[in-house]
Design a protein around this motif. Structure first.
Motif, mmCIF file in Angstrom:
data_model
loop_
_atom_site.group_PDB
_atom_site.id
_atom_site.type_symbol
_atom_site.label_atom_id
_atom_site.label_comp_id
_atom_site.label_asym_id
_atom_site.label_seq_id
_atom_site.Cartn_x
_atom_site.Cartn_y
_atom_site.Cartn_z
ATOM 1 N N PRO A 140 58.998 -42.264 -43.446
ATOM 2 C CA PRO A 140 58.203 -42.626 -42.404
ATOM 3 C C PRO A 140 59.464 -42.366 -41.096
ATOM 4 C CG PRO A 140 57.690 -44.205 -43.823
ATOM 5 C CD PRO A 140 58.713 -43.485 -44.516
ATOM 6 N N VAL A 141 60.422 -42.859 -41.307
ATOM 7 C CA VAL A 141 61.414 -42.841 -40.165
ATOM 8 C C VAL A 141 61.746 -41.177 -40.062
ATOM 9 C CG1 VAL A 141 63.999 -43.465 -39.533
ATOM 10 C CG2 VAL A 141 62.529 -44.968 -40.688
ATOM 11 N N LEU A 142 61.969 -40.505 -41.219
ATOM 12 C CA LEU A 142 62.315 -39.226 -41.219
ATOM 13 C C LEU A 142 61.211 -38.477 -40.023
ATOM 14 C CD1 LEU A 142 63.812 -36.732 -41.888
ATOM 15 C CD2 LEU A 142 62.761 -36.417 -44.056
ATOM 16 N N ALA A 143 59.966 -38.505 -40.553
ATOM 17 C CA ALA A 143 58.849 -38.020 -39.756
ATOM 18 C C ALA A 143 58.802 -38.379 -38.449
ATOM 19 C CB ALA A 143 57.610 -38.495 -40.643
ATOM 20 N N ARG A 144 58.999 -39.601 -38.218
ATOM 21 C CA ARG A 144 59.277 -40.017 -36.580
ATOM 22 C C ARG A 144 60.393 -39.117 -36.155
ATOM 23 N NH1 ARG A 144 58.379 -44.962 -33.903
ATOM 24 N NH2 ARG A 144 59.576 -45.046 -31.815
ATOM 25 N N ILE A 145 61.625 -39.139 -36.751
ATOM 26 C CA ILE A 145 62.729 -38.298 -36.188
ATOM 27 C C ILE A 145 62.434 -36.892 -35.825
ATOM 28 C CG2 ILE A 145 65.172 -37.351 -36.513
ATOM 29 C CD1 ILE A 145 65.515 -40.092 -37.763
ATOM 30 N N ILE A 146 61.822 -36.290 -36.502
ATOM 31 C CA ILE A 146 61.486 -35.072 -36.552
ATOM 32 C C ILE A 146 60.226 -34.772 -35.437
ATOM 33 C CG2 ILE A 146 59.897 -33.085 -37.661
ATOM 34 C CD1 ILE A 146 61.399 -33.841 -40.464
ATOM 35 N N SER A 147 59.204 -35.561 -35.343
ATOM 36 C CA SER A 147 58.205 -35.768 -34.196
ATOM 37 C C SER A 147 59.037 -36.059 -32.690
ATOM 38 C CB SER A 147 57.292 -36.836 -34.533
ATOM 39 O OG SER A 147 56.367 -37.019 -33.495
ATOM 40 N N GLU A 148 59.861 -37.008 -32.713
ATOM 41 C CA GLU A 148 60.537 -37.102 -31.402
ATOM 42 C C GLU A 148 61.295 -36.027 -31.181
ATOM 43 O OE1 GLU A 148 62.963 -40.605 -32.322
ATOM 44 O OE2 GLU A 148 61.482 -41.779 -31.639
ATOM 45 N N ARG A 149 62.000 -35.266 -31.911
ATOM 46 C CA ARG A 149 62.649 -33.953 -31.689
ATOM 47 C C ARG A 149 62.150 -32.621 -31.654
ATOM 48 N NH1 ARG A 149 68.055 -35.975 -31.822
ATOM 49 N NH2 ARG A 149 68.044 -38.168 -31.637
ATOM 50 N N GLY A 150 60.849 -32.712 -31.888
ATOM 51 C CA GLY A 150 59.837 -31.525 -31.471
ATOM 52 C C GLY A 150 60.118 -30.618 -32.657
ATOM 53 N N LEU A 151 60.473 -30.986 -33.914
ATOM 54 C CA LEU A 151 60.821 -30.274 -35.108
ATOM 55 C C LEU A 151 59.501 -29.987 -35.938
ATOM 56 C CD1 LEU A 151 64.532 -31.178 -35.782
ATOM 57 C CD2 LEU A 151 63.707 -29.456 -34.316
ATOM 58 N N SER A 338 71.814 -25.626 -43.435
ATOM 59 C CA SER A 338 72.003 -26.749 -44.554
ATOM 60 C C SER A 338 72.531 -27.953 -44.062
ATOM 61 C CB SER A 338 72.938 -26.124 -45.517
ATOM 62 O OG SER A 338 72.745 -24.726 -45.927
ATOM 63 N N ALA A 339 73.550 -27.724 -43.174
ATOM 64 C CA ALA A 339 73.982 -29.016 -42.605
ATOM 65 C C ALA A 339 72.977 -30.058 -41.810
ATOM 66 C CB ALA A 339 75.049 -28.947 -41.506
ATOM 67 N N ALA A 340 72.023 -29.455 -41.135
ATOM 68 C CA ALA A 340 70.910 -30.218 -40.558
ATOM 69 C C ALA A 340 70.050 -30.713 -41.503
ATOM 70 C CB ALA A 340 70.246 -29.386 -39.619
ATOM 71 N N LEU A 341 69.706 -30.074 -42.716
ATOM 72 C CA LEU A 341 69.017 -30.630 -43.792
ATOM 73 C C LEU A 341 69.532 -31.743 -44.356
ATOM 74 C CD1 LEU A 341 66.168 -29.978 -45.066
ATOM 75 C CD2 LEU A 341 67.336 -28.730 -46.735
ATOM 76 N N GLY A 342 70.760 -31.553 -44.736
ATOM 77 C CA GLY A 342 71.371 -32.596 -45.212
ATOM 78 C C GLY A 342 71.584 -34.159 -44.516
ATOM 79 N N VAL A 343 71.775 -33.894 -43.188
ATOM 80 C CA VAL A 343 71.813 -34.942 -42.482
ATOM 81 C C VAL A 343 70.447 -35.598 -42.292
ATOM 82 C CG1 VAL A 343 71.875 -35.485 -39.869
ATOM 83 C CG2 VAL A 343 73.472 -33.999 -40.734
ATOM 84 N N LEU A 344 69.378 -34.952 -42.215
ATOM 85 C CA LEU A 344 68.047 -35.411 -41.914
ATOM 86 C C LEU A 344 67.721 -36.202 -43.533
ATOM 87 C CD1 LEU A 344 66.086 -32.350 -40.515
ATOM 88 C CD2 LEU A 344 66.172 -34.813 -39.469
ATOM 89 N N LEU A 387 74.267 -36.792 -35.356
ATOM 90 C CA LEU A 387 74.592 -35.534 -36.047
ATOM 91 C C LEU A 387 73.570 -34.420 -36.058
ATOM 92 C CD1 LEU A 387 76.161 -37.342 -39.256
ATOM 93 C CD2 LEU A 387 77.347 -36.036 -37.393
ATOM 94 N N LEU A 388 72.136 -34.821 -36.135
ATOM 95 C CA LEU A 388 71.361 -33.666 -35.866
ATOM 96 C C LEU A 388 71.355 -32.819 -34.552
ATOM 97 C CD1 LEU A 388 68.839 -32.352 -37.224
ATOM 98 C CD2 LEU A 388 67.399 -34.075 -35.996
ATOM 99 N N ASP A 389 71.735 -33.528 -33.698
ATOM 100 C CA ASP A 389 72.012 -32.894 -32.221
ATOM 101 C C ASP A 389 73.266 -31.906 -32.511
ATOM 102 O OD1 ASP A 389 70.201 -34.241 -31.053
ATOM 103 O OD2 ASP A 389 71.276 -35.943 -30.301
ATOM 104 N N ARG A 390 74.282 -32.078 -33.047
ATOM 105 C CA ARG A 390 75.406 -31.207 -33.185
ATOM 106 C C ARG A 390 75.169 -30.079 -34.259
ATOM 107 N NH1 ARG A 390 80.779 -31.667 -32.964
ATOM 108 N NH2 ARG A 390 82.194 -30.452 -34.495
ATOM 109 N N PHE A 391 74.335 -30.219 -35.444
ATOM 110 C CA PHE A 391 74.060 -29.269 -36.309
ATOM 111 C C PHE A 391 72.886 -28.147 -36.116
ATOM 112 C CE2 PHE A 391 76.771 -32.188 -38.865
ATOM 113 C CZ PHE A 391 77.856 -31.439 -39.102
ATOM 114 N N HIS A 392 71.855 -28.932 -35.358
ATOM 115 C CA HIS A 392 70.539 -28.367 -35.023
ATOM 116 C C HIS A 392 70.385 -28.462 -33.620
ATOM 117 C CE1 HIS A 392 67.414 -26.065 -36.587
ATOM 118 N NE2 HIS A 392 66.564 -26.929 -36.024
ATOM 119 N N PRO A 393 71.039 -27.712 -32.551
ATOM 120 C CA PRO A 393 71.056 -27.687 -31.147
ATOM 121 C C PRO A 393 69.638 -27.758 -30.768
ATOM 122 C CG PRO A 393 72.688 -26.104 -31.828
ATOM 123 C CD PRO A 393 71.932 -26.596 -32.949
#
Length: 421
Positions: A140-151, A338-344, A387-393
């Motif tokens: 649920p938290v992952l889905a929320r982060i993805i929604s908030e970041r427009g991914l 790969s780094a962004a996926l590992g962070v998420l 970390l997501l901001d860093r690896f996935h601009p």
């Protein structure tokens, strides 16, 4: 006080571009012995006396099973089908590596654990439990982060959701096995528990689900919001009671009933009912965080406890990040992807707390290891956004929204209170 603290810390979390659940978890820790307990006069025992805590425990468990019903209801089984080699490889490696490292870590830490806090004999069951706890991703938290970041339509966002769904499915299966091992006293009781649990799942899928589809059909003259609401609440509580009576935990039954609930029929006839159940959990989950916080004592860690906390953080982050990012890189993803996926996939959040409370109730964790795991859940969730901001601009291009029903994931107290006001 619980609701006020949850609201204030949730607001602070939003201002820091963090998921609301992080603020609510921190509020629960602050109201416990780690912060409030440091003040003179024993304010924790004054505000939450021993005769009140059983009632708070009941409220927290009710909020928990309502939340787990929502997780099951939103669970999309299509994430588990038809995925390619890359998603399968990332999902398996980011479960197996943290599981192996978590089980190994318990064997290393075993001499330091406090015997009176654990009631399960031997190392096998606690080691398997810690491995399962390390393997989880907060869907649920992952889905929320993805929604908030427009991914939602981004390749990494879609992959992470698919991988998290598969991981959580595998982790919950392993956790159910571990709970059954911890609760059974021999091969026969374990086999009986497994058989009855399998029968219960078959009944839910092949008898209860068709019955609900028939009962909730729009053409039924009795079908409506009131009936669906009553049936869903009664059903999830009965399933929670059934799995608890079988020797498993109530969360499994509530989750299973959410999975078999016919979404298409409910969304057609009374789409507001699941949201009402979700809203009920929003006011009760802060109590769950507070009850969890009463068992977290950062001041009681000591020197060995700090080493345990450090080891848990290193193993948790290394296992998830390397398992996910390494497999993604080997199967064709770029270094940044790969780094962004590992962070998420490293985010734990509320799902981790659910599992840890199961372990604490089973007696497979001592107080220091429980505290370390709770702090790991907070840290891994907090670090995900930066970390997501860093690896996935591309994720930085979307502002973090606050309030509104579209971003609720089953535990957003802030948005509900904003809508109420």
């Amino acid at each position: 006080m619980i609701l006020a603290a949850a609201y204030v810390f949730a607001r602070l979390a939003q201002r820091a571009r963090q998921p609301v659940v992080v603020g609510e978890i921190v509020a629960g820790i602050v109201l416990g012995p780690s912060v409030l307990g440091l003040f003179p006069g024993g304010p924790v025992d004054v505000i939450f006396p021993s005769e009140v805590r059983p009632y708070l425990q009941v409220l927290s468990q009710l909020g928990l099973v309502l939340f787990m019903f929502g997780v099951g209801y939103e669970f999309d089984s299509s994430h588990l089908r038809g995925h390619g080699r890359q998603v399968t490889a990332v999902s398996l490696s980011s479960v197996l590596l943290p599981f192996a490292l978590g089980a190994g870590l318990f064997c290393v830490l075993y001499p330091w654990l406090t015997a009176p806090d654990t009631t399960v004999d031997g190392r096998l069951v606690p080691a398997l439990f810690l491995g399962a706890a390390m393997s989880i991703t907060a869907f649920p938290v992952l889905a929320r982060i993805i929604s908030e970041r427009g991914l939602q339509k981004d390749r990494i966002g879609v992959m992470s959701v698919a991988c998290a769904a598969i991981q959580d499915f595998l982790a919950w299966v392993v956790l159910a096995v571990v709970v059954a091992l911890a609760q059974s006293t021999g091969i026969r009781p374990l086999a009986r528990m497994a058989l009855v649990s399998a029968v219960l799942l078959l009944i839910l899928w092949y008898a209860v689900r068709p019955g609900l589809i028939w009962l909730f059909a729009p053409e039924r003259r009795w079908s409506g919001s009131a009936l669906i609401h009553a049936v869903l609440v009664v059903g999830l509580l009965l399933c929670a009671w059934a799995t608890q009576a079988l020797g498993l935990h109530a969360v499994f039954g509530a989750f299973a009933f959410g999975v078999i609930a016919p979404r298409s029929s409910i969304d057609t006839t009374a789409p507001e009912v699941p949201e009402r159940i979700e809203q009920a959990s929003l006011f009760l989950l802060p109590v769950f965080f507070m009850v969890t916080g009463l068992s977290v004592d950062l001041g009681g860690l000591g020197g060995e406890g700090l080493l345990i906390l450090l080891a848990v953080l290193v193993v948790a982050c290394f296992g998830k990040f390397v398992g996910a990012a390494g497999s993604a890189r080997l199967t064709g993803a770029t270094g940044r992807e790969s780094a962004a996926l590992g962070v998420l996939l490293n985010a734990r959040g509320l799902t981790e707390l659910v599992i840890l409370n199961v372990g604490l109730s089973l007696g497979v964790l001592d107080s220091r290891l429980f505290t370390a795991m709770v702090m790991m859940a907070v840290v891994t969730t907090v670090m995900t956004g930066p970390l997501l901001d860093r690896f996935h601009p591309a994720a930085r291009q979307q502002p973090v929204r606050s309030g509104g029903a579209e971003e609720r994931s089953g535990h957003d107290l802030v948005s509900l209170q904003d809508e109420a006001s």
